[in-house]
Design a protein around this motif. Structure first.
Motif, PDB file in Angstrom:
ATOM      1  N   LYS A 344      44.847  35.282  50.398  1.00  0.00           N
ATOM      2  CA  LYS A 344      44.237  36.555  50.790  1.00  0.00           C
ATOM      3  C   LYS A 344      43.234  36.366  51.923  1.00  0.00           C
ATOM      4  CE  LYS A 344      41.853  40.414  48.487  1.00  0.00           C
ATOM      5  NZ  LYS A 344      41.390  40.876  47.154  1.00  0.00           N
ATOM      6  N   ALA A 350      46.613  42.669  49.382  1.00  0.00           N
ATOM      7  CA  ALA A 350      47.377  42.668  48.139  1.00  0.00           C
ATOM      8  C   ALA A 350      48.142  43.976  47.966  1.00  0.00           C
ATOM      9  CB  ALA A 350      46.458  42.424  46.947  1.00  0.00           C
ATOM     10  N   ASP A 371      46.278  35.355  43.701  1.00  0.00           N
ATOM     11  CA  ASP A 371      45.818  34.444  44.747  1.00  0.00           C
ATOM     12  C   ASP A 371      46.666  33.175  44.755  1.00  0.00           C
ATOM     13  OD1 ASP A 371      43.296  35.786  45.754  1.00  0.00           O
ATOM     14  OD2 ASP A 371      42.845  35.683  43.608  1.00  0.00           O
ATOM     15  N   THR A 425      44.148  39.860  42.479  1.00  0.00           N
ATOM     16  CA  THR A 425      43.484  38.886  43.353  1.00  0.00           C
ATOM     17  C   THR A 425      41.969  39.070  43.283  1.00  0.00           C
ATOM     18  OG1 THR A 425      43.575  40.372  45.273  1.00  0.00           O
ATOM     19  CG2 THR A 425      45.442  38.861  44.941  1.00  0.00           C
TER      20      THR A 425
END
Length: 456
Positions: A344, A350, A371, A425
């Motif tokens: 990320k 995301a 992640d 994430t």
């Protein structure tokens, strides 16, 4: 030696004998092989299963050739977690087929009254199934205008000695080719390929434009040219090293009842009016092996996952270039569920990845973005990320009334359903640190040094 089903089995037995289970005891194709596979699945065992003596048929039956990521990785010569990357690499290097004049698959040719599908050991998996089915049949058809070949798995119900009924998903390539011919009031010539190396199967399921010849894609997947030969009764080139070929034509403007059938979802799909195949020839090797896929079982769920994972990585990377890996887990039927890891770099990436995934694969219902410190092939890690990094009020994406699979038992008419994405994430800053043992200590401390394994 060309890559074929029997060479794959021989290689497994020579190098990985634990991955093959031979059944010498006679067994029925009606429910009994399914029962045996179900018992194996409960025991978490997924070997290639070779049933040597099958009641009523003229050939042994092989099933489970792609029932684990390990088996597919052995075929693709990579580690299980590298399957999508290796698939993408080989898909990008197509190799044109080569035509031969003599082929093992035509050692025996049956025409006219000699054609009898009842002598082929077709399996009946469940009590709901209306009849025996060909489940591992790869249908080959050519575009009548361009000649470009398409390959696809389709369920095929036996309806007589020389008749099959076929389910084709609306809008897919084979459906489009049949529709084109039907508008001309002409039958679509086809060949049904049974008994192939897993790499042939993987290549046949590749997501490709309709302009790409899928025999070349299969050649790239096998890393060698596919050997092909002229079929006996239809204008189609067929794989020379397959175990069995059913030649025929999908009739124009003819529909007859097909189903019910137990599908990959674990539910039965109801009967409906489907197109009809008139069988014009059966050719096969002497002492051929019949290959089957157990519908709704692990192999059925898993075998299409790798091509879909590879396609998802390519598609999502167009929007989020830092995609690390994709897993379509068996727990999600490998068609409706995807875990995607990304490195990320921005707060909205995301959610962009979620949207890109749904746009790339209409069958997907649920997408979880994690992640890149999470192993998407370890479901425990994915669920840990959902538990610790996801808040439903800000990280949930729901898309209502989208096109999905008509095989989804919870979907509405035509397969319309809702799609859900989870952004699991971490925020880019300000998130609680995770508990970690220093790397140098983890490398220093080894279990065997402190807890020696006892030797009996």
């Amino acid at each position: 030696m060309p890559k074929d089903l029997r060479s794959f089995i021989a290689e497994l037995e020579a190098k990985h004998p634990e991955e093959v289970a031979r059944v010498a005891k006679p067994i029925s194709p009606r429910y009994e092989i399914t029962a045996l596979l179900t018992q194996l699945e409960k025991a978490k065992r997924f070997p290639l299963l070779y049933c040597e003596k099958v009641h009523g048929g003229d050939a042994p039956v092989v099933i489970n050739a792609q029932a684990s990521r390990k088996l597919m990785a052995l075929a693709l010569e990579c580690r299980p977690e590298q399957l999508a990357a290796k698939f993408t690499e080989r898909q990008g290097k197509p190799i044109e087929p080569v035509e031969v004049s003599n082929a093992p698959v035509q050692e025996v040719v049956k025409l006219g009254d000699a054609i009898d599908l009842a002598k082929v050991p077709l399996l009946t998996h469940y009590d709901v199934n209306a009849a025996p089915y060909v489940t591992a049949g790869i249908v080959v058809a050519a575009d009548p205008d361009s000649g470009v070949r398409n390959t696809s798995y389709n369920r095929l119900m036996m309806a007589g000695e020389r008749e099959l009924r076929i389910f084709m998903a609306i809008g897919r390539h084979l459906w489009t080719l049949h529709n084109k011919m039907e508008q001309r009031n002409q039958a679509l010539p086809i060949a049904i390929v049974v008994g192939v190396h897993p790499l042939f199967s993987l290549g046949a399921q590749a997501f490709t434009p309709s302009t790409d010849d899928e025999y070349a894609v299969i050649g790239g997947m096998m890393n060698e040219p596919l050997r092909v030969v002229k079929a006996k009764t239809v204008p189609v080139l067929v794989p020379a090293d397959a175990e069995l070929i059913i030649e025929g034509k999908i009739l124009a403007n003819v529909r007859r009842e097909e189903g019910p059938f137990g599908e990959f979802t674990g539910h039965a799909v109801s009967k409906d009016e489907r197109p009809v195949i008139e069988v014009t020839a059966i050719t096969h090797r002497r002492n051929y092996i019949f290959q089957d896929v157990h519908a709704g079982y692990t192999e059925h769920k898993l075998m299409g996952a790798v091509p879909r994972e590879a396609a998802l990585i390519r598609a999502v990377r167009q929007t989020v270039p830092t995609v690390k890996n994709v897993c379509m887990p068996v727990s999600g039927n490998c068609r409706f569920h995807a875990y995607i890891s990304i490195a990320k770099r921005g707060p909205g990436q995301a959610k962009n990845a979620i949207c890109a995934a749904f746009a790339a694969d209409m069958l997907l219902k649920h997408v979880v973005i994690v992640d890149d410190d999470i192993d998407v092939f370890d479901e425990e890690q994915v669920l840990w990320a959902v538990s610790n990094r996801f808040q439903a009020d800000k990280d949930l994406v729901v898309i209502a009334n989208a096109q999905g699979s008509e095989l989804d038992p919870s979907a509405g008419p035509g397969g319309v359903n809702a799609k859900m994405g989870l952004d699991a994430t971490k925020p880019l800053t300000g998130f609680a640190p995770e508990l970690r043992v220093p790397d140098e200590v983890m490398k220093k401390i080894r279990l065997e040094d402190f807890l020696p394994t006892s030797k009996n």
